[in-house]
Design a protein around this motif. Structure first.
Motif, PDB file in Angstrom:
ATOM      1  N   GLN A   1       0.828  -1.203   0.000  1.00 10.24           N
ATOM      2  CA  GLN A   1       0.000   0.000   0.000  1.00 10.24           C
ATOM      3  C   GLN A   1       0.869   1.263   0.000  1.00 10.24           C
ATOM      4  O   GLN A   1       0.357   2.370   0.077  1.00 10.24           O
ATOM      5  CB  GLN A   1      -0.936   0.014   1.201  1.00 10.24           C
TER       6      GLN A   1
ATOM      7  N   TYR B   1      -3.649   9.179   6.913  1.00 12.81           N
ATOM      8  CA  TYR B   1      -4.603   8.093   6.680  1.00 12.81           C
ATOM      9  C   TYR B   1      -5.957   8.434   7.269  1.00 12.81           C
ATOM     10  O   TYR B   1      -6.072   8.733   8.464  1.00 12.81           O
ATOM     11  CB  TYR B   1      -4.081   6.795   7.285  1.00 12.81           C
TER      12      TYR B   1
ATOM     13  N   TRP C   1      -7.778  10.147  -8.226  1.00 16.14           N
ATOM     14  CA  TRP C   1      -7.145   9.297  -7.233  1.00 16.14           C
ATOM     15  C   TRP C   1      -6.546   8.067  -7.915  1.00 16.14           C
ATOM     16  O   TRP C   1      -6.911   7.724  -9.038  1.00 16.14           O
ATOM     17  CB  TRP C   1      -8.151   8.826  -6.182  1.00 16.14           C
TER      18      TRP C   1
ATOM     19  N   ARG D   1      -4.470   8.113  -2.864  1.00 16.45           N
ATOM     20  CA  ARG D   1      -4.655   6.742  -3.312  1.00 16.45           C
ATOM     21  C   ARG D   1      -5.701   6.097  -2.397  1.00 16.45           C
ATOM     22  O   ARG D   1      -5.778   6.417  -1.210  1.00 16.45           O
ATOM     23  CB  ARG D   1      -3.339   5.967  -3.322  1.00 16.45           C
TER      24      ARG D   1
ATOM     25  N   ASP E   1       2.428  10.092   5.222  1.00 10.55           N
ATOM     26  CA  ASP E   1       1.049   9.814   4.834  1.00 10.55           C
ATOM     27  C   ASP E   1       0.069  10.324   5.893  1.00 10.55           C
ATOM     28  O   ASP E   1       0.381  10.332   7.102  1.00 10.55           O
ATOM     29  CB  ASP E   1       0.837   8.315   4.653  1.00 10.55           C
TER      30      ASP E   1
ATOM     31  N   SER F   1      -3.890  11.532   2.214  1.00 10.38           N
ATOM     32  CA  SER F   1      -3.207  10.944   1.068  1.00 10.38           C
ATOM     33  C   SER F   1      -3.609   9.501   0.807  1.00 10.38           C
ATOM     34  O   SER F   1      -3.320   8.964  -0.268  1.00 10.38           O
ATOM     35  CB  SER F   1      -1.685  11.014   1.269  1.00 10.38           C
ATOM     36  N   TYR F   2      -4.282   8.866   1.777  1.00  5.11           N
ATOM     37  CA  TYR F   2      -4.584   7.441   1.636  1.00  5.11           C
ATOM     38  C   TYR F   2      -5.777   7.083   2.509  1.00  5.11           C
ATOM     39  O   TYR F   2      -5.906   7.558   3.641  1.00  5.11           O
ATOM     40  CB  TYR F   2      -3.364   6.618   2.046  1.00  5.11           C
TER      41      TYR F   2
END
Length: 541
Positions: free
Chosen positions: A201, A209, A307, A285, A207, A255-256
């Protein structure tokens, strides 16, 4: 050199290297650094120990995606107690079964769900009850914050000795085929799974989350460990809300995150109506799992939202993640956009160190022709240790077609690249007049119709064919009484796109589909409805 793999290492690493960095954005407005988060965990560990919690005891957590869930998980695990997260959508009777089956000693609950525990607390072995807002509940609950404030931090030296082969979490399955089973996962399986998540991932320390995937669902697919260990930031939530997701992505520069195909569709509906900005300053993503996302959904996410979509696959028993379609060398080599999307829809390649096979009834590998169906079996370090107190179920899960592999119950094909494509659950394959029909293929076709917002296809009993496909369709209009399309038109639509014998014959328009907390459609509920007048849940086709 060998050292034990322990889940406590993830928070320890974050505190050592990212102590002053922001760790958690709480739903209550607070922001905690990793050192502040770690101290709250240490104090809660002490509080639990003072209430009699010892190594091996089970500590249940009934909480949406708040910082309290993360704190309770790590506080229990630092004591060697077994983290037992609960699905907050279950009924009190479900909780009674799990708390009794696991012999849970303590429950840490959110105020929104504590009343479900109050309803059964006299019938379970649990003695310690902590809530994040005890004043909001009628029963007798201690406050988590009060317990943290009153306790001294547990030091590292006071932790019990831990071994990597000891059970540290029990994740209960949804129980769609009987009572829920407790999936036992060790320090080793959890740690290796988190390593694999971090790699596949592409987690990094910068990141951010967003917690849209429930933390109770196989420990948030291992992100309670991986995000923490990498020193990245957790943005907590209290549920799935399209406006809130887009706002968090922009305001927190997310970002994720993870989202089931149904959640992506919900975001698409909101986007069509409100046209929000879909990113902050950084690329986004998103990982999706469960049913393969329709091509229309992939196009929406990548072309409209901007994305990058990662399609992953697994089961509670397998970590869960064991495969990914994010094979970029294959994606880059695709000769047209349609081929690229077709690859993304596949469950894909095995994770590092993971042996994924598709085998026939004799346990032999099916040919890599992308046509022959077999069952997906898997062997890897992230696969569960056993079912809690169910040795016979454990033996069956690892020895049905082939010895030593976990049997997923999913039917798939495999192509020349070794990429698998799930076609159905064994119990959901439609056998009509001797022909196998994939419900997923039918759902994909129906999803392409502009008047279809969501759909689930199951086998229905048929006097003529034994079984025939039946579709439950959520219309784009939102009104099953005025769907904007007729059943005959949808039947004709499937006949235009698929072989004639695969066309859906029966269609029921509904306002919504029954789903789990992670957005997975509960087909068994639809099957029970359709097959209620039959002696058994299978046709004679």
């Amino acid at each position: 050199m060998e050292r034990p793999l322990l889940v406590t290492d993830f928070l320890d690493r974050a505190r050592t290297h990212y102590g002053d960095c922001e760790a958690i954005v709480a739903t209550t407005g607070e922001r905690y650094t990793y050192e502040e988060f770690g101290e709250r965990v240490d104090r809660l560990s002490r509080a639990l120990r003072e209430r009699g919690i010892e190594k091996g005891d089970r500590v249940a957590v009934l909480d949406p995606n708040t910082h309290y869930h993360l704190e309770a998980a790590y506080a229990a695990m630092q004591l060697g107690a077994i983290h037992t997260p609960l699905n907050y959508r279950l009924t009190p009777d479900d909780f009674a079964y799990i708390l009794e089956d696991a012999g849970v000693s303590a429950v840490v609950a959110d105020y929104e769900y504590g009343e479900k525990i109050d309803a059964i607390r006299d019938s379970v072995p649990t003695e310690t009850f902590l809530a994040n807002d005890p004043e909001a509940l009628d029963g007798e609950w201690e406050g988590v914050d009060a317990a943290i404030e009153a306790a001294d931090p547990l030091t590292k030296a006071e932790r019990p000795e831990l071994a990597e082969d000891e059970t540290i979490t029990i994740n209960y399955t949804s129980g769609t085929t009987g009572d829920p089973k407790g999936v036992c996962r060790t320090h080793r399986t959890e740690t290796i799974h988190a390593y694999l998540v971090s790699i596949h991932q592409e987690l990094r320390d910068d990141d951010v989350y967003l917690w849209t995937l429930p933390m109770f669902h196989v420990n948030g697919w291992g992100h309670i460990y991986a995000v923490t260990g990498m020193g990245a930031k957790h943005v907590c939530t209290r549920g799935i809300d399209a406006d809130g997701i887009f706002e968090a992505i922009r305001e927190e520069d997310v970002s994720y995150f993870c989202a089931a195909p149904t959640v992506l569709n919900m975001l698409g509906d909101y986007y069509d109506e409100h046209a929000p900005e879909t990113t902050g300053a950084r690329p986004v993503r998103v990982a999706t799992a469960g049913a393969a996302p329709p091509e229309a959904t992939i196009r929406l996410v990548e072309d409209e939202f901007g994305w990058y979509l990662k399609h992953v696959y697994g089961a509670t028993e397998t970590g869960p993640l064991i495969t990914t379609s994010d094979a970029r060398r294959h994606l880059d080599a695709a000769d047209d956009e349609g081929t690229r999307f077709a690859i993304k829809k596949r469950q894909g390649l095995g994770y590092l160190g993971t042996e994924v096979r598709v085998v026939d009834e004799d346990g032999e590998d099916v040919p890599a022709d992308d046509e022959t169906l077999g069952e997906v079996v898997v062997r890897g370090n992230q696969v569960m240790d056993r079912y809690w107190n169910q040795p016979e179920a454990t033996e069956e899960a690892f020895s049905d077609r082939i010895e030593g592999y976990y049997h997923t119950g999913d039917l798939a094909t495999v192509d020349e690249r070794g990429m698998i494509s799930i076609q159905d659950r064994k119990k959901d394959i439609i056998v009509s007049g001797g022909e196998n029909i994939s419900s997923i293929e039918l759902e994909d076709a129906l999803f392409e119709h502009p008047e279809v917002a969501d759909v689930a296809v199951i086998p229905a009993p048929s006097d003529e064919w034994g079984e025939t496909p039946q579709a439950f369709v959520v219309p784009a209009s939102g009104d099953p009484d005025d769907p904007g399309v007729t059943s005959d038109e949808l039947t004709a639509f499937t006949r235009e796109h698929l072989a004639g014998y695969k066309a859906v014959r029966r269609i029921e328009f509904v306002a919504e589909l029954p789903t789990t907390a992670t957005g997975k459609v509960q087909k068994y509920e639809l099957r029970e409805k359709v097959w209620s007048d039959e002696e058994r849940m299978i046709g004679e086709g």
